[in-house]
Design a protein around this motif. Structure first.
Motif, PDB file in Angstrom:
ATOM      1  N   ASP A 328       0.831  -1.203   0.000  1.00 58.71           N
ATOM      2  CA  ASP A 328       0.000   0.000   0.000  1.00 58.71           C
ATOM      3  C   ASP A 328       0.865   1.252   0.000  1.00 58.71           C
ATOM      4  OD1 ASP A 328      -2.224  -1.593   0.099  1.00 58.71           O
ATOM      5  OD2 ASP A 328      -2.405  -1.498   2.290  1.00 58.71           O
ATOM      6  N   TYR A 413      -8.012   4.212  -5.452  1.00 57.39           N
ATOM      7  CA  TYR A 413      -7.368   3.982  -4.157  1.00 57.39           C
ATOM      8  C   TYR A 413      -8.337   4.352  -3.037  1.00 57.39           C
ATOM      9  CZ  TYR A 413      -2.903   3.449  -6.526  1.00 57.39           C
ATOM     10  OH  TYR A 413      -1.891   3.002  -7.332  1.00 57.39           O
ATOM     11  N   GLY A 434      -2.961   4.389   1.431  1.00 54.57           N
ATOM     12  CA  GLY A 434      -3.772   4.214   0.235  1.00 54.57           C
ATOM     13  C   GLY A 434      -3.711   2.787  -0.271  1.00 54.57           C
ATOM     14  N   HIS A 435      -4.864   2.125  -0.286  1.00 52.43           N
ATOM     15  CA  HIS A 435      -4.945   0.733  -0.749  1.00 52.43           C
ATOM     16  C   HIS A 435      -5.509   0.710  -2.165  1.00 52.43           C
ATOM     17  CE1 HIS A 435      -5.369  -3.567  -0.608  1.00 52.43           C
ATOM     18  NE2 HIS A 435      -6.666  -3.489  -0.825  1.00 52.43           N
ATOM     19  N   ASP A 436      -4.814   0.011  -3.056  1.00 53.21           N
ATOM     20  CA  ASP A 436      -5.231  -0.071  -4.454  1.00 53.21           C
ATOM     21  C   ASP A 436      -6.474  -0.952  -4.560  1.00 53.21           C
ATOM     22  OD1 ASP A 436      -5.537  -0.399  -7.158  1.00 53.21           O
ATOM     23  OD2 ASP A 436      -3.390  -0.588  -7.569  1.00 53.21           O
TER      24      ASP A 436
END
Length: 679
Positions: A328, A413, A434-436
């Motif tokens: 992340d 994201y 931030g997580h894809d």
């Protein structure tokens, strides 16, 4: 000549001192002149005796000069000075003592301290000290002498008792010198009170780094009384710290003596409470003349601070390990919303080195393809920093490849922003993770597109079914109804044929007519269910018919409360409303075990609202809703035309269906509330 004349007149010896120049220099002589007896008539004769007194005269001059110097010194000294003879009688006192006593000198000379004039409070001890000095010839020094001034004030004095020697080397008098140290003594007492109640280590050292004072905390730490510490150096005590620590501490003490400036260092000691870390400050102490006389060591424990720092460093290492290897994106911001850290995942995604983005504001280097502006994103950061509450946002980066449909090269994201706090619990910045969710978002979009297509197909199916029902209803009502009516008329004419009044034939004709009536009624009911004719009049009459039919078939009272007038509903909207009530009443009849059903219809501000409630046994909406295709059908029908259905129920508390539909032209409404929310 004057001496001769005086001797002649008085007949006594006359002494005189004269100074005569000699080859060796000027010398003093003492002359004794006496008249010699002679017979009457003879001239007077004198006998003159001469003695060289140069040495004694010089000694007298030196003594006189010394006395004058002594007088000049003590007369202007701020110290109170008195001289006693060997019988403790006062033979001299300086102006400072006179001011302290407040009596004329003539009243005091020749008196002893026991005569009541002395300002010393403990007179007996004072006189013992004077006699001891006169007897032993040894000087004494005391810091515990209390004087009472003429004003009545009690003040501490430092007393020196100095024996004075005569020409023969024996004690001839005693000098008492008293210096006012009241402020110093008071400060010392305050220091003692403070130091003995402080939780900090307090120790005082001399030039040889020896203890000259230690407070109770030091005694507790070293497990020995202050008397055992006084006069010892730290390296002479039990080594309760690392090797070489005592030498380093003594070096700090010497440095304070040499430079006259305070210095700081750290030390570790094993105490009864365990090994602790201390921060030590060495402060030089000066006397009234500014000379450094001692060094005060002040130590306070910083064990918790060091443990917190170690935990912080360990936490930072763990954070770095996690952040550096996390897939992340991780960004750390300071209180001014400047980037202070980005992890390798950010560098890879943004194609930037962390050095180029460190200490850079949010608005700088902001990509033009981000779905949210830098100002809005910074507002989220500042809100988190100010309130300490986390925030979740979704960002998209890039654009559609084809400009329509599911995103092509667009990335999504999910960003979670939390406040970071320092050791005191104060917010020190913010952390954004931030997580894809690109794959998940695209899959969701494809699913939504599929659901939209399914709903459209379902709508087409329902419309086709409704149209087919309408067609069947018309055919059943018009064609089959006409046939049955014709059959009924034909059967009725059989009575008019010859023999039609026969009893057996009449009975059969009656039964056929009754069967025809029932068939005609069934056709009408089927046609009404397929296409309620009441809807052509309005939705309110149609609901009244449903309620009456429900009561007639189930025996459960059903009450309709409708607003005056006609709701502005299209044909499809009215059908959705009718089918919802129809399905709801069917469920009540089958499952509720209710004693009463209420229907309420109202509309306002382009919104129509229907509420259907019963007092039955109730159910769990979450459990039943997934299995009831009727309830699902109500939701789907309402959703297709922009409506919303809320089903509420609790076991034993009845149930309620709350349906909200928009009024007006369906072409101006979205086909699905979820799509409307997404747009």
């Amino acid at each position: 000549m004057a001496a001769l004349c005086e001797a002649e007149e008085t007949g006594r010896s006359v002494g005189v001192r004269i100074q005569r120049p000699l080859p060796s220099g000027r010398e003093w002589f003492e002359l004794s002149v006496a008249r010699k007896r002679v017979p009457p008539g003879e001239p007077p004769r004198f006998v003159v005796l001469s003695r060289n007194i140069t040495a004694s005269k010089l000694a007298e001059d030196r003594l006189d000069a010394s006395e004058q110097a002594f007088r000049a010194l003590v007369e202007h000294s701020p110290d109170a000075i008195v001289r006693y003879d060997l019988s403790c009688r006062l033979v001299y006192l300086n102006p400072a003592m006179l001011r302290l006593i407040g009596h004329p000198e003539a009243e005091l000379l020749g008196r002893t301290p026991a005569d009541g004039y002395s300002p010393v409070v403990d007179v007996n001890r004072y006189m013992e000290r004077i006699r001891h000095a006169a007897t032993t010839g040894k000087e004494q020094s005391h810091d515990d002498v209390v004087y009472r001034a003429s004003t009545g004030d009690i003040r501490w004095h430092h007393l020196r008792i100095v024996p004075e020697l005569g020409a023969d080397g024996a004690v001839s008098s005693v000098l008492a010198i008293a210096r006012d140290i009241h402020e110093l003594k008071e400060n010392e007492l305050r220091f003692r009170t403070l130091s003995e109640n402080l939780p900090n280590f307090l120790a005082r050292f001399d030039h040889e780094c020896r203890f000259i004072y230690a407070n109770p905390v030091v005694e507790h730490a070293f497990q020995m009384p202050a008397e055992s510490l006084i006069g010892k150096r730290q390296m002479e005590l039990d080594q309760r710290g690392p090797e070489g620590q005592a030498e380093a501490l003594e070096e700090c003490i010497r440095k304070a003596f040499a430079t006259g400036e305070a210095n700081e260092c750290e030390a570790r000691w094993r105490t009864p409470d365990g090994t602790e870390v201390f921060e030590i400050r060495h402060v030089p102490e000066r006397d009234t003349s500014g000379r450094i006389v001692s060094v005060l060591g002040i130590a306070h424990t910083i064990t918790r601070l060091r443990l917190a720092e170690q935990a912080l460093r360990a936490s930072e290492r763990e954070f770095r390990t996690l952040a550096e290897n996390a897939p992340d994106i991780i960004i750390r911001y300071d209180l001014e919303c400047r980037r202070v850290y980005v992890n390798p995942a950010y560098e890879e995604k943004a194609s930037m080195q962390r050095e180029s983005v460190s200490n850079v504001a949010v608005g700088d280097l902001w990509s033009a393809g981000v779905s949210m502006s830098a100002e809005v994103y910074e507002a989220y950061l500042r809100t988190v920093i100010e309130t300490g509450e986390p925030a979740d946002i979704v960002l998209s980066i890039g654009g559609d490849e084809a400009g329509q449909g599911v995103a092509g090269n667009k990335s999504y994201y999910s960003v979670h922003i939390v406040a970071e706090r320092d050791a005191q619990g104060q917010v020190s910045g913010a952390l954004a993770v931030g997580h894809d969710i690109t794959d998940l978002t695209k899959a969701k979009q494809r699913l939504e597109e599929s659901q939209r297509q399914l709903r459209e197909m379902s709508a087409l199916r329902d419309r086709a079914r409704d149209e087919e029902r309408n067609s069947i209803a018309h055919e059943v009502h018009d064609e089959l109804g006409q046939v049955l009516t014709a059959m009924k008329l034909g059967i009725s004419t059989l009575r008019m044929v010859p023999g039609g009044d026969a009893p057996v034939l009449g009975e059969r004709i009656a039964k056929l007519l009754e069967l025809s009536d029932r068939s005609i009624q069934v056709v009408r009911d089927v046609a009404y269910r397929l296409r309620p004719a009441a809807l052509e009049v309005g939705v309110v009459p149609a609901l009244e018919w449903l309620g009456e039919e429900f009561t007639r078939n189930s025996g459960i009272p059903c009450r309709l409360e409708a607003q005056d007038g006609k709701p502005p509903l299209s044909e499809e909207q009215a059908m959705v409303l009718f089918r919802a009530v129809q399905e709801g009443l069917t469920n009540v009849a089958r499952h509720a075990g209710a004693q009463r059903v209420d229907i309420k219809l109202s509309w306002a501000d382009s919104l129509c609202r229907l509420q259907l409630s019963d007092d039955g046994r109730g159910f769990d909406p979450e459990a039943v809703g997934r299995k009831s295709f009727g309830l699902l059908g109500i939701r789907e029908r309402a959703r297709r035309i922009g409506g919303e259905v809320v089903i509420g129920s609790r076991p034993g508390r009845g149930s309620r269906i709350d349906l909200k539909l928009p009024c007006g032209d369906l072409d101006s409404l979205p086909s699905d509330t979820s799509e409307r929310g997404h747009s």
